[in-house]
Scaffold this active site. Structure first.
Site, short mmCIF file in Angstrom:
data_model
loop_
_atom_site.label_atom_id
_atom_site.label_comp_id
_atom_site.label_asym_id
_atom_site.label_seq_id
_atom_site.Cartn_x
_atom_site.Cartn_y
_atom_site.Cartn_z
N ARG A 29 30.73 49.18 42.41
CA ARG A 29 31.83 48.34 42.52
C ARG A 29 33.17 48.99 41.87
O ARG A 29 34.10 48.32 41.28
CB ARG A 29 31.83 46.82 42.00
CG ARG A 29 30.87 46.08 42.79
CD ARG A 29 31.07 44.49 42.45
NE ARG A 29 29.88 43.82 42.92
CZ ARG A 29 29.31 43.09 42.08
NH1 ARG A 29 29.46 43.01 40.82
NH2 ARG A 29 28.38 42.33 42.49
N ARG B 21 37.49 45.22 42.20
CA ARG B 21 38.19 43.87 41.57
C ARG B 21 38.73 44.09 40.01
O ARG B 21 39.77 43.50 39.75
CB ARG B 21 37.46 42.79 41.73
CG ARG B 21 37.00 42.54 43.09
CD ARG B 21 36.05 41.30 43.18
NE ARG B 21 34.55 41.86 42.35
CZ ARG B 21 33.58 41.07 42.23
NH1 ARG B 21 33.64 39.93 42.85
NH2 ARG B 21 32.55 41.61 41.84
N ARG C 167 44.95 45.07 48.43
CA ARG C 167 44.18 43.92 49.00
C ARG C 167 44.85 42.70 49.21
O ARG C 167 44.35 41.78 49.84
CB ARG C 167 43.08 43.74 48.13
CG ARG C 167 41.74 44.77 48.56
CD ARG C 167 40.95 44.31 49.71
NE ARG C 167 40.87 42.84 50.07
CZ ARG C 167 40.04 42.19 49.56
NH1 ARG C 167 39.05 42.66 48.97
NH2 ARG C 167 39.80 40.85 50.02
N ASP D 213 31.40 46.97 52.85
CA ASP D 213 30.41 45.69 52.42
C ASP D 213 28.97 45.51 53.05
O ASP D 213 29.13 46.09 54.20
CB ASP D 213 31.21 44.39 52.59
CG ASP D 213 30.59 43.14 51.92
OD1 ASP D 213 30.89 42.81 50.82
OD2 ASP D 213 29.73 42.70 52.56
N TYR E 251 20.63 37.07 53.60
CA TYR E 251 21.95 36.47 53.89
C TYR E 251 21.86 35.56 55.32
O TYR E 251 22.23 34.56 55.62
CB TYR E 251 23.08 37.42 53.91
CG TYR E 251 23.78 37.63 52.57
CD1 TYR E 251 24.41 36.54 52.07
CD2 TYR E 251 23.41 38.92 52.11
CE1 TYR E 251 25.07 37.07 50.79
CE2 TYR E 251 23.92 39.31 50.61
CZ TYR E 251 24.78 38.18 50.28
OH TYR E 251 25.42 38.57 48.96
#
Length: 327
Positions: A10, A14, A23, A59, A134
């Site tokens: 990552r 973020r 983004r 992702d 998921y």
């Protein structure tokens, strides 16, 4: 390499203000499908932190979306699947992935390899167990009750689901390697929820199938999971060249568990970056000392960079590791 290589999970993310800026107003999945944006986001941490590898910005659910699974990444929640997979009939919704399903991946990697020059690009995919979780749960879970109920209660359906996901994942990695990725990492983020016996009987074959499918390309293959201290040996046996280790097991102990013939990646606790720079350096030194006798070591965090991390702390950490390990 003149020093221990460093990159972060990552890292293109973020914690970077420049990432948040590009983004802005762009949903996560859409941002993974715009080649110019993927290129910019992938390059940002390389420019800022001087890390030794770029990580392809994507992702784990991108290949599922690409074959038509109705899902979205909801801010603050994560991937949410509109109709979870619970029956054999549902398997029909998981068709094979072709390069034509993900043209934006091929295009973005082409742009990136031109920009990166000698800096390697690491491709990226979710492992079959984590994708299956998921799909069966319908979203993130703490207990995996539906996925594990299928694994224990309908092992044939479970095996067929994971096998199909292994093919989709392998195809997704092949697209990345053929476009120019110089290594690949398989994220089994949720495998730590499994007992070793269940991993061996119900999961390992599917992960091994993915690694086998890309073995012929000769690129390094990395295998990472969270909370997988009890599974390290098995994760190595599944076929990776490099086993990622989270922060719970020191690297010298991890090496004993994994056994000979593998490099290790890791494993500074990501929360250490919220302390002062002397503490970060001391904790990084502990990781490097534990890695001293390893056959190969890539310095990394034991999990992804947290959103509130000060980017300067990461830059300093890279510089520290490079300086401390100059050969």
């Amino acid at each position: 390499m003149p020093h221990t290589p460093v990159w972060f999970m990552r890292q293109a993310g973020r914690s970077l203000p420049e990432y948040r800026k590009v983004r802005e107003g762009v949903p996560m999945l859409e941002s993974c499908m715009r080649p110019e944006l993927v290129t910019e986001i992938t390059l940002q941490p390389v420019r800022r932190h001087d890390v030794d590898a770029a990580i392809f910005f994507s992702d784990i659910v991108v290949p599922l979306k690409a074959i038509g699974v109705d899902l979205d990444i909801k801010p603050g929640i994560g991937p949410v699947v509109e109709q979870p997979i619970r029956t054999r009939a549902d398997l029909a919704r998981l068709r094979a992935l072709t390069p034509e399903d993900v043209p934006y991946v091929t295009e973005a990697i082409g742009l990136l390899t031109r920009e990166l020059g000698a800096t390697p690009l690491i491709g990226f995919a979710g492992a079959p167990f984590t994708l299956a979780s998921y799909l069966v749960e319908g979203g993130p879970s703490r207990t995996y009750e539906n996925a594990k109920a299928m694994m224990y209660g309908d092992p044939e359906l479970w095996a067929d689901l994971l096998d199909r996901l292994a093919d989709i994942t392998a195809a997704f990695l092949k697209v990345q390697i053929e476009a120019g990725a110089s290594a690949v990492q398989l994220f089994d983020s949720w495998a730590g929820a499994l007992a070793p016996a269940d991993y061996r009987t119900s999961v390992m074959a599917a992960s091994a199938k993915v690694f086998d499918a890309v073995a012929g390309y000769g690129v390094p293959r990395i295998h990472f999971g969270v909370g997988t201290g009890e599974l390290l040996k098995l994760m190595g046996e599944a076929g990776a060249d490099v086993v990622g280790v989270d922060w719970r097991v020191p690297l010298d102990e991890a090496a004993r568990r994994v056994g000979p013939g593998k490099a290790l990646q890791g494993n500074l606790d990501p929360t250490v970056l919220f302390t002062d720079k002397d503490t970060v350096a001391a904790k990084a030194r502990e990781v490097l000392d534990a890695a001293a006798g390893l056959e190969g070591h890539v310095f990394n965090l034991g999990h992804g960079v947290m959103p509130n991390t000060d980017p300067d702390a990461l830059t300093r950490l890279v510089e520290y590791v490079h300086t401390a390990t100059t050969r």
